[in-house]
Design a protein around this motif. Sequence first.
Motif, PDB file in Angstrom:
ATOM      1  N   ARG A 118       0.835  -1.211   0.000  1.00 24.19           N
ATOM      2  CA  ARG A 118       0.000   0.000   0.000  1.00 24.19           C
ATOM      3  C   ARG A 118       0.870   1.261   0.000  1.00 24.19           C
ATOM      4  N   ILE A 119       1.918   1.256   0.818  1.00 26.06           N
ATOM      5  CA  ILE A 119       2.804   2.421   0.878  1.00 26.06           C
ATOM      6  C   ILE A 119       3.500   2.624  -0.467  1.00 26.06           C
ATOM      7  N   ALA A 120       3.971   1.533  -1.062  1.00 30.18           N
ATOM      8  CA  ALA A 120       4.654   1.632  -2.355  1.00 30.18           C
ATOM      9  C   ALA A 120       3.728   2.170  -3.444  1.00 30.18           C
ATOM     10  N   LEU A 121       2.457   1.813  -3.371  1.00 26.92           N
ATOM     11  CA  LEU A 121       1.500   2.254  -4.384  1.00 26.92           C
ATOM     12  C   LEU A 121       1.064   3.701  -4.202  1.00 26.92           C
ATOM     13  N   THR A 122       1.213   4.223  -2.993  1.00 21.42           N
ATOM     14  CA  THR A 122       0.688   5.559  -2.706  1.00 21.42           C
ATOM     15  C   THR A 122       1.773   6.596  -2.427  1.00 21.42           C
ATOM     16  N   THR A 123       3.045   6.207  -2.519  1.00 26.94           N
ATOM     17  CA  THR A 123       4.150   7.125  -2.239  1.00 26.94           C
ATOM     18  C   THR A 123       4.909   7.428  -3.518  1.00 26.94           C
ATOM     19  N   ALA A 124       4.819   8.679  -3.960  1.00 24.74           N
ATOM     20  CA  ALA A 124       5.485   9.053  -5.208  1.00 24.74           C
ATOM     21  C   ALA A 124       6.984   9.253  -5.007  1.00 24.74           C
ATOM     22  N   ALA A 125       7.345   9.970  -3.946  1.00 19.07           N
ATOM     23  CA  ALA A 125       8.751  10.256  -3.669  1.00 19.07           C
ATOM     24  C   ALA A 125       9.097   9.723  -2.287  1.00 19.07           C
ATOM     25  N   ASP A 126      10.253   9.096  -2.170  1.00 17.92           N
ATOM     26  CA  ASP A 126      10.643   8.484  -0.906  1.00 17.92           C
ATOM     27  C   ASP A 126      10.920   9.532   0.162  1.00 17.92           C
ATOM     28  N   SER A 127      10.792   9.109   1.420  1.00 20.05           N
ATOM     29  CA  SER A 127      11.074   9.983   2.553  1.00 20.05           C
ATOM     30  C   SER A 127      12.579  10.182   2.704  1.00 20.05           C
ATOM     31  N   LYS A 128      12.946  11.307   3.285  1.00 21.58           N
ATOM     32  CA  LYS A 128      14.350  11.600   3.552  1.00 21.58           C
ATOM     33  C   LYS A 128      14.612  11.278   5.022  1.00 21.58           C
ATOM     34  N   LEU A 129      14.982  10.039   5.288  1.00 20.60           N
ATOM     35  CA  LEU A 129      15.202   9.569   6.653  1.00 20.60           C
ATOM     36  C   LEU A 129      16.558   8.890   6.753  1.00 20.60           C
ATOM     37  N   ALA A 130      17.186   9.002   7.907  1.00 19.69           N
ATOM     38  CA  ALA A 130      18.434   8.294   8.128  1.00 19.69           C
ATOM     39  C   ALA A 130      18.144   6.811   8.347  1.00 19.69           C
ATOM     40  N   ALA A 131      18.779   5.970   7.565  1.00 18.62           N
ATOM     41  CA  ALA A 131      18.593   4.520   7.716  1.00 18.62           C
ATOM     42  C   ALA A 131      19.840   3.783   7.248  1.00 18.62           C
ATOM     43  N   GLY A 132      20.999   4.434   7.403  1.00 12.14           N
ATOM     44  CA  GLY A 132      22.244   3.831   6.957  1.00 12.14           C
ATOM     45  C   GLY A 132      22.815   2.877   7.974  1.00 12.14           C
ATOM     46  N   ALA A 133      23.996   2.373   7.681  1.00  9.79           N
ATOM     47  CA  ALA A 133      24.671   1.408   8.550  1.00  9.79           C
ATOM     48  C   ALA A 133      26.108   1.842   8.779  1.00  9.79           C
ATOM     49  N   GLU A 134      26.626   1.591   9.978  1.00  9.00           N
ATOM     50  CA  GLU A 134      28.003   1.931  10.292  1.00  9.00           C
ATOM     51  C   GLU A 134      28.978   0.847   9.858  1.00  9.00           C
ATOM     52  N   HIS A 135      28.477  -0.380   9.714  1.00  4.70           N
ATOM     53  CA  HIS A 135      29.351  -1.502   9.380  1.00  4.70           C
ATOM     54  C   HIS A 135      28.802  -2.248   8.179  1.00  4.70           C
TER      55      HIS A 135
END
Length: 217
Positions: A200-217
């Motif tokens: 549902r989110i993929a179908l209704t979200t045109a542009a992705d959110s700008k959130l930190a979700a990286g990894a240190e390792h």
Amino acid sequence: MTSSSTVLLTGFAPFGGETINPSWEAVAALDGCRIHGHRVVTRQLPVTFGESLKALQAALRETSPSLVICIGQAGGRAQLSLERIAINIDDARIPDNAGKQPIDAPIVEDGPAAYFSTLPIKAMMAGLRNAGFPAEVSQTAGTYVCNHVFYGLMHALRNKRNVRGGFIHTPYAPAQAAAYPGAASLSTEVVTEAIRLAIRIALTTAADSKLAAGAEH
């Protein structure tokens, strides 16, 4: 079916001596349902190098989807992993279900080193977490059949700008985790509902959110 009305969802057959694969158990429950006006069509892929991509390509031709999400098992992970990157390498730690064990082999000769998911993975992560589902952005889909399929999917969609695609890993099912003391698990019912929301989110979200979700390792 038209490209504007179909979501293709895939899971895998059991492998590595297991009798179930939670990716398929969760995906199968959504076959034929409608999400935000789109019909979900599911396909099971074999856990074999090469043959899995043939099955995926056949499913793409048959369904002409506007959204494709492939689901796989990642035993040992504790969260639903929204994969960011598929890399052009097969390096199998164990043989696949056909006994093949490619090592340091490109998935597509002369293909790019990597493809990025075109799903709004950070918006999906946030939405899943807000709904109480454990979710993360993952920086690696491994080098086994899951990454093989993820890369093959994105290669197939490379010139189809109107079709989004990507890959999600799920933890063990509880029955599997019982054989591995301390291993995390999620029930099939929970994973099914999480995938429903992710679609549902993929179908209704045109542009992705700008959130930190990286990894240190």
